[in-house]
Design a protein around this motif. Structure first.
Motif, PDB file in Angstrom:
ATOM      1  N   ASP A  70     -33.669 -23.916  -1.932  1.00 47.42           N
ATOM      2  CA  ASP A  70     -32.759 -22.775  -1.992  1.00 47.42           C
ATOM      3  C   ASP A  70     -31.898 -22.776  -3.249  1.00 47.42           C
ATOM      4  OD1 ASP A  70     -33.529 -21.855   0.584  1.00 47.42           O
ATOM      5  OD2 ASP A  70     -32.187 -23.323   1.511  1.00 47.42           O
ATOM      6  N   PHE A  71     -31.876 -23.887  -3.956  1.00 46.50           N
ATOM      7  CA  PHE A  71     -30.944 -24.054  -5.079  1.00 46.50           C
ATOM      8  C   PHE A  71     -31.590 -24.958  -6.117  1.00 46.50           C
ATOM      9  CE2 PHE A  71     -27.850 -26.659  -7.285  1.00 46.50           C
ATOM     10  CZ  PHE A  71     -26.729 -25.872  -7.485  1.00 46.50           C
ATOM     11  N   VAL A  72     -31.516 -24.548  -7.394  1.00 52.09           N
ATOM     12  CA  VAL A  72     -31.992 -25.431  -8.457  1.00 52.09           C
ATOM     13  C   VAL A  72     -31.079 -25.308  -9.667  1.00 52.09           C
ATOM     14  CG1 VAL A  72     -33.608 -23.740  -9.457  1.00 52.09           C
ATOM     15  CG2 VAL A  72     -33.985 -26.200  -9.809  1.00 52.09           C
ATOM     16  N   THR A  73     -30.691 -26.435 -10.238  1.00 57.10           N
ATOM     17  CA  THR A  73     -29.887 -26.478 -11.451  1.00 57.10           C
ATOM     18  C   THR A  73     -30.772 -26.961 -12.593  1.00 57.10           C
ATOM     19  OG1 THR A  73     -27.868 -27.362 -12.483  1.00 57.10           O
ATOM     20  CG2 THR A  73     -29.047 -28.819 -10.961  1.00 57.10           C
ATOM     21  N   PHE A  74     -30.427 -26.582 -13.827  1.00 51.42           N
ATOM     22  CA  PHE A  74     -31.355 -26.814 -14.941  1.00 51.42           C
ATOM     23  C   PHE A  74     -30.620 -27.236 -16.216  1.00 51.42           C
ATOM     24  CE2 PHE A  74     -30.758 -22.321 -13.812  1.00 51.42           C
ATOM     25  CZ  PHE A  74     -29.925 -21.912 -14.845  1.00 51.42           C
ATOM     26  N   THR A  75     -31.406 -27.600 -17.224  1.00 49.39           N
ATOM     27  CA  THR A  75     -30.885 -28.152 -18.467  1.00 49.39           C
ATOM     28  C   THR A  75     -30.171 -27.099 -19.315  1.00 49.39           C
ATOM     29  OG1 THR A  75     -33.018 -27.743 -19.507  1.00 49.39           O
ATOM     30  CG2 THR A  75     -32.648 -29.949 -18.624  1.00 49.39           C
ATOM     31  N   HIS A  76     -29.279 -27.582 -20.170  1.00 49.51           N
ATOM     32  CA  HIS A  76     -28.485 -26.686 -21.004  1.00 49.51           C
ATOM     33  C   HIS A  76     -27.923 -27.456 -22.194  1.00 49.51           C
ATOM     34  CE1 HIS A  76     -26.012 -28.680 -18.025  1.00 49.51           C
ATOM     35  NE2 HIS A  76     -25.051 -28.679 -18.931  1.00 49.51           N
ATOM     36  N   ASP A  77     -27.457 -26.723 -23.181  1.00 50.30           N
ATOM     37  CA  ASP A  77     -26.722 -27.306 -24.292  1.00 50.30           C
ATOM     38  C   ASP A  77     -25.635 -26.338 -24.714  1.00 50.30           C
ATOM     39  OD1 ASP A  77     -28.075 -25.349 -25.710  1.00 50.30           O
ATOM     40  OD2 ASP A  77     -29.400 -26.739 -26.760  1.00 50.30           O
ATOM     41  N   PHE A  78     -24.883 -26.699 -25.739  1.00 51.77           N
ATOM     42  CA  PHE A  78     -23.794 -25.871 -26.245  1.00 51.77           C
ATOM     43  C   PHE A  78     -24.079 -25.416 -27.664  1.00 51.77           C
ATOM     44  CE2 PHE A  78     -20.399 -28.256 -23.547  1.00 51.77           C
ATOM     45  CZ  PHE A  78     -20.784 -27.542 -22.436  1.00 51.77           C
ATOM     46  N   PHE A  79     -23.555 -24.264 -28.042  1.00 53.23           N
ATOM     47  CA  PHE A  79     -23.533 -23.885 -29.451  1.00 53.23           C
ATOM     48  C   PHE A  79     -22.240 -23.129 -29.720  1.00 53.23           C
ATOM     49  CE2 PHE A  79     -25.237 -20.166 -27.439  1.00 53.23           C
ATOM     50  CZ  PHE A  79     -25.012 -19.080 -28.267  1.00 53.23           C
ATOM     51  N   ASN A  80     -21.778 -23.182 -30.981  1.00 49.08           N
ATOM     52  CA  ASN A  80     -20.490 -22.575 -31.293  1.00 49.08           C
ATOM     53  C   ASN A  80     -20.649 -21.211 -31.943  1.00 49.08           C
ATOM     54  OD1 ASN A  80     -21.132 -23.063 -34.001  1.00 49.08           O
ATOM     55  ND2 ASN A  80     -19.875 -24.913 -34.116  1.00 49.08           N
ATOM     56  N   GLN A  81     -19.543 -20.639 -32.400  1.00 49.86           N
ATOM     57  CA  GLN A  81     -19.561 -19.294 -32.972  1.00 49.86           C
ATOM     58  C   GLN A  81     -20.316 -19.219 -34.299  1.00 49.86           C
ATOM     59  OE1 GLN A  81     -15.238 -19.362 -31.803  1.00 49.86           O
ATOM     60  NE2 GLN A  81     -15.468 -17.180 -32.115  1.00 49.86           N
ATOM     61  N   HIS A  82     -20.596 -20.379 -34.862  1.00 47.16           N
ATOM     62  CA  HIS A  82     -21.365 -20.429 -36.105  1.00 47.16           C
ATOM     63  C   HIS A  82     -22.832 -20.791 -35.841  1.00 47.16           C
ATOM     64  CE1 HIS A  82     -17.479 -20.161 -38.043  1.00 47.16           C
ATOM     65  NE2 HIS A  82     -17.083 -21.236 -37.389  1.00 47.16           N
ATOM     66  N   ASN A  83     -23.241 -20.695 -34.566  1.00 48.06           N
ATOM     67  CA  ASN A  83     -24.613 -20.985 -34.142  1.00 48.06           C
ATOM     68  C   ASN A  83     -25.025 -22.434 -34.411  1.00 48.06           C
ATOM     69  OD1 ASN A  83     -25.119 -18.435 -33.062  1.00 48.06           O
ATOM     70  ND2 ASN A  83     -25.747 -17.633 -35.051  1.00 48.06           N
TER      71      ASN A  83
END
Length: 318
Positions: A113-126
């Motif tokens: 019923d629920f799955v969480t997944f990978t992610h990263d961050f990027f800033n306003q300058h990409n």
């Protein structure tokens, strides 16, 4: 036949990023999606832009409403969701084109019923900050017992944010879960409630690039603070404590969570110049959870503790 996925996107003054962000949803390899753009009283060009986006794609629906905050926008969007699955997406971020397809494949195959997944961050300058969040918990896809997943969530090994998971709508609505209207940090208590209500929950590993790209903006909702941040954080933390104590046997991880939350609240007080009573109250809460084991749980916790200790030493010296 593909089961429908409703993607709810609250929109508030993000005209600079909105088209790019929505395009990343509309370009999904999974085609059976309903995209609900909830314009939460934007005062920039976002209101006009959501209407233009709707004209170009029949899968898009638009709601214009008075500004009542992110929680209310999500709740309103959910009432119009017709998909079996739901995804809350942030209107200034980006996702890989395979996210929904691979998340639904996992949920259907595992009957979860629920799955969480990978992610990263990027800033306003990409500029990307890859690998800083995708820790070892995301090294392989698997079902995780609900209480274990909540334990990982409490100590920051998996994300609590609503944009970091896809879920079965029926589970969320049948449990009567709603985001607390007018509160910041609203994901902190809805996410554990959803996991607890799920029959199975899991973690999805990406094959290469993380699925989700979170844009760090200086003036975003979580990038600026006032007194309401402090009181909302305390309120939501109290809500989480109640949920965990009433529904699980989790102890250590809850204590670490409380220490981190209250240390974060102390930092907010420093930014907004809290008064003597507020400092006394938060320091009392922090001291309740101080232990060597809790402090050394993570580098992040240790840094927060050192910050707190440094400023309290200075205050005592004055």
């Amino acid at each position: 036949m593909q089961k429908k996925v409703s993607v709810i996107i609250p929109v508030y003054n993000v005209a600079e990023y909105l088209q790019q962000s929505v395009d990343s949803i509309l370009r999904q390899t999974y085609s059976n999606i309903q995209v609900i753009l909830v314009d939460d009283g934007s005062t920039d060009e976002s209101s006009n832009l959501v209407d233009l986006i709707k004209k170009k794609d029949s899968r898009v629906e638009v709601i214009h409403k008075n500004n009542e905050g992110l929680s209310d926008a999500r709740n309103v969007g959910l009432t119009l969701a017709t998909g079996e699955y739901v995804y809350f997406f942030d209107s200034d971020d980006l996702v890989e084109s395979n996210l929904i397809e691979e998340a639904i494949q996992f949920l259907e195959t595992k009957q979860a019923d629920f799955v969480t997944f990978t992610h990263d961050f990027f800033n306003q300058h990409n500029r990307y900050q890859k690998g800083k969040i995708n820790n070892r918990e995301y090294k392989f896809s698997r079902i995780v017992p609900n209480e274990e997943l909540i334990s990982k969530l409490l100590i920051g090994k998996v994300r609590v944010a609503a944009w970091s998971y896809i879920f079965r709508k029926k589970v969320f609505t049948d449990a009567g879960i709603v985001f607390q209207k007018g509160k910041k940090y609203e994901d902190n208590d809805t996410t554990p409630l959803l996991i607890l209500a799920s029959s199975k929950s899991g973690i999805l590993k990406s094959k290469s690039t993380p699925y989700y790209h979170y844009r760090k903006r200086t003036h975003s909702l979580t990038g600026s603070f006032d007194k309401s941040n402090y009181y909302d954080l305390i309120s939501i933390t109290n809500s989480v404590i109640k949920i965990i104590k009433e529904n699980t046997s989790i102890s250590y991880e809850l204590n670490v969570y409380c220490l981190n939350q209250y240390l974060s609240a102390f930092r907010i007080l420093k930014i907004v110049h809290g008064d003597h009573k507020e400092y006394s109250e938060i320091n009392e809460k922090i001291r309740k959870y101080i232990s060597i084991k809790n402090i050394l749980n993570s580098q992040k916790t240790l840094i927060k503790f050192c910050y707190w200790k440094f400023w309290n030493v200075l205050r005592q010296a004055d």
